[in-house]
Motif scaffolding. Structure first.
Motif, mmCIF file in Angstrom:
data_model
loop_
_atom_site.group_PDB
_atom_site.id
_atom_site.type_symbol
_atom_site.label_atom_id
_atom_site.label_comp_id
_atom_site.label_asym_id
_atom_site.label_seq_id
_atom_site.Cartn_x
_atom_site.Cartn_y
_atom_site.Cartn_z
ATOM 1 N N VAL A 1 5.827 -0.202 -9.949
ATOM 2 C CA VAL A 1 4.698 0.475 -10.576
ATOM 3 C C VAL A 1 5.139 1.859 -11.058
ATOM 4 O O VAL A 1 5.876 2.558 -10.358
ATOM 5 N N GLN A 2 4.651 2.215 -12.231
ATOM 6 C CA GLN A 2 4.842 3.560 -12.759
ATOM 7 C C GLN A 2 3.456 4.128 -13.010
ATOM 8 O O GLN A 2 2.662 3.544 -13.740
ATOM 9 N N LEU A 3 3.140 5.248 -12.357
ATOM 10 C CA LEU A 3 1.837 5.865 -12.532
ATOM 11 C C LEU A 3 1.668 6.348 -13.968
ATOM 12 O O LEU A 3 2.641 6.756 -14.617
ATOM 13 N N LYS A 4 0.451 6.321 -14.432
ATOM 14 C CA LYS A 4 0.139 6.751 -15.793
ATOM 15 C C LYS A 4 0.568 8.203 -15.990
ATOM 16 O O LYS A 4 0.120 9.093 -15.275
ATOM 17 N N GLY A 5 1.490 8.427 -16.940
ATOM 18 C CA GLY A 5 1.975 9.769 -17.233
ATOM 19 C C GLY A 5 3.210 10.187 -16.444
ATOM 20 O O GLY A 5 3.795 11.228 -16.722
ATOM 21 N N ASP A 6 3.621 9.394 -15.476
ATOM 22 C CA ASP A 6 4.779 9.733 -14.648
ATOM 23 C C ASP A 6 6.012 9.040 -15.207
ATOM 24 O O ASP A 6 5.926 8.014 -15.877
ATOM 25 N N ASP A 7 7.193 9.585 -14.919
ATOM 26 C CA ASP A 7 8.426 8.961 -15.378
ATOM 27 C C ASP A 7 9.191 8.272 -14.249
ATOM 28 O O ASP A 7 10.270 7.740 -14.469
ATOM 29 N N VAL A 8 8.623 8.260 -13.051
ATOM 30 C CA VAL A 8 9.265 7.636 -11.893
ATOM 31 C C VAL A 8 8.613 6.286 -11.612
ATOM 32 O O VAL A 8 7.395 6.141 -11.678
ATOM 33 N N THR A 9 9.443 5.297 -11.297
ATOM 34 C CA THR A 9 8.952 3.968 -10.934
ATOM 35 C C THR A 9 9.078 3.807 -9.426
ATOM 36 O O THR A 9 10.067 4.237 -8.829
ATOM 37 N N TYR A 10 8.076 3.185 -8.827
ATOM 38 C CA TYR A 10 8.076 2.955 -7.382
ATOM 39 C C TYR A 10 8.039 1.460 -7.102
ATOM 40 O O TYR A 10 7.425 0.694 -7.838
ATOM 41 N N LYS A 11 8.702 1.073 -6.018
ATOM 42 C CA LYS A 11 8.712 -0.311 -5.551
ATOM 43 C C LYS A 11 8.402 -0.310 -4.068
ATOM 44 O O LYS A 11 8.566 0.701 -3.394
ATOM 45 N N LEU A 12 7.990 -1.469 -3.573
ATOM 46 C CA LEU A 12 7.823 -1.613 -2.129
ATOM 47 C C LEU A 12 9.198 -1.659 -1.491
ATOM 48 O O LEU A 12 10.126 -2.259 -2.032
ATOM 49 N N SER A 13 9.323 -1.032 -0.354
ATOM 50 C CA SER A 13 10.586 -1.046 0.370
ATOM 51 C C SER A 13 10.898 -2.456 0.848
ATOM 52 O O SER A 13 10.002 -3.174 1.288
ATOM 53 N N PRO A 14 12.152 -2.870 0.800
ATOM 54 C CA PRO A 14 12.509 -4.187 1.348
ATOM 55 C C PRO A 14 12.328 -4.241 2.869
ATOM 56 O O PRO A 14 12.266 -5.313 3.448
ATOM 57 N N LEU B 1 3.417 10.575 -1.616
ATOM 58 C CA LEU B 1 4.453 9.590 -1.938
ATOM 59 C C LEU B 1 5.733 9.834 -1.139
ATOM 60 O O LEU B 1 6.386 8.878 -0.710
ATOM 61 N N LYS B 2 6.075 11.102 -0.915
ATOM 62 C CA LYS B 2 7.263 11.420 -0.111
ATOM 63 C C LYS B 2 7.109 10.881 1.304
ATOM 64 O O LYS B 2 8.051 10.319 1.879
ATOM 65 N N ASP B 3 5.915 11.022 1.875
ATOM 66 C CA ASP B 3 5.654 10.499 3.218
ATOM 67 C C ASP B 3 5.803 8.977 3.244
ATOM 68 O O ASP B 3 6.394 8.426 4.173
ATOM 69 N N LEU B 4 5.287 8.297 2.233
ATOM 70 C CA LEU B 4 5.397 6.830 2.174
ATOM 71 C C LEU B 4 6.843 6.390 1.990
ATOM 72 O O LEU B 4 7.250 5.355 2.526
ATOM 73 N N ILE B 5 7.630 7.167 1.277
ATOM 74 C CA ILE B 5 9.048 6.849 1.106
ATOM 75 C C ILE B 5 9.788 7.053 2.422
ATOM 76 O O ILE B 5 10.595 6.214 2.837
ATOM 77 N N GLU B 6 9.522 8.157 3.111
ATOM 78 C CA GLU B 6 10.188 8.444 4.385
ATOM 79 C C GLU B 6 9.855 7.406 5.445
ATOM 80 O O GLU B 6 10.658 7.152 6.348
ATOM 81 N N ARG B 7 8.686 6.802 5.357
ATOM 82 C CA ARG B 7 8.267 5.809 6.354
ATOM 83 C C ARG B 7 8.583 4.382 5.925
ATOM 84 O O ARG B 7 8.074 3.422 6.493
ATOM 85 N N ASP B 8 9.411 4.221 4.919
ATOM 86 C CA ASP B 8 9.902 2.913 4.463
ATOM 87 C C ASP B 8 8.807 2.007 3.920
ATOM 88 O O ASP B 8 8.860 0.795 4.081
ATOM 89 N N VAL B 9 7.802 2.601 3.282
ATOM 90 C CA VAL B 9 6.771 1.810 2.626
ATOM 91 C C VAL B 9 7.126 1.649 1.150
ATOM 92 O O VAL B 9 7.044 0.556 0.607
ATOM 93 N N LEU B 10 7.532 2.749 0.516
ATOM 94 C CA LEU B 10 7.912 2.735 -0.895
ATOM 95 C C LEU B 10 9.346 3.201 -1.066
ATOM 96 O O LEU B 10 9.885 3.897 -0.209
ATOM 97 N N VAL B 11 9.932 2.836 -2.193
ATOM 98 C CA VAL B 11 11.227 3.375 -2.625
ATOM 99 C C VAL B 11 11.108 3.714 -4.097
ATOM 100 O O VAL B 11 10.334 3.093 -4.826
ATOM 101 N N LYS B 12 11.860 4.728 -4.509
ATOM 102 C CA LYS B 12 11.914 5.037 -5.934
ATOM 103 C C LYS B 12 12.830 4.016 -6.581
ATOM 104 O O LYS B 12 13.873 3.688 -6.046
ATOM 105 N N GLY B 13 12.426 3.540 -7.741
ATOM 106 C CA GLY B 13 13.240 2.504 -8.387
ATOM 107 C C GLY B 13 13.505 2.872 -9.774
ATOM 108 O O GLY B 13 13.733 2.293 -10.700
#
Length: 113
Positions: free
Chosen positions: A7-20, A101-113
């Motif tokens: 997913v890429q948020l509207k207006g953002d240039d970063v894509t996020y994925k669910l962590s494996p 989003l940083k908290d979700l990344i640190e807790r292995d929910v999301l990753v930047k893709g």
């Protein structure tokens, strides 16, 4: 908005994925609520002064199989997707968004893709 694996948020240039490495307990620990159909939902206010003020929301829904999700920034009622990056107070809202989003990344929910 359909469920996808990135997913890429509207207006953002970063894509996020669910962590494996995503786990159901990780979702619960980070504030996701499990619905009757097994989906996990998270709604967070983007107002840094109070989570109870009417403000833009970050909404994330993860399917029960933990493979696909959807994510959007919405109006305070959650019905319309918005681009917070073009708002006059974009710096305030994006700072709060990045914190969440940083908290979700640190807790292995999301990753930047």
């Amino acid at each position: 908005m359909a469920y996808t694996n990135s997913v890429q948020l509207k207006g953002d240039d970063v894509t996020y994925k669910l962590s494996p490495n995503i786990k159901k307990y990780s979702l619960r620990d980070t504030g996701f609520q499990e619905s009757k159909n097994g989906r996990f939902q998270l709604e967070r206010s983007l107002d840094p002064s109070s989570p109870h003020n009417n403000s833009f929301l970050l909404k994330i829904t993860v399917k029960a199989d933990l493979q696909n999700f959807k994510m959007a920034t919405t109006t305070e009622n959650g019905l319309q997707e918005v681009n917070i990056f073009k708002h006059k107070n974009a710096d305030v809202y994006t700072e709060q968004l990045n914190y969440i989003l940083k908290d979700l990344i640190e807790r292995d929910v999301l990753v930047k893709g």
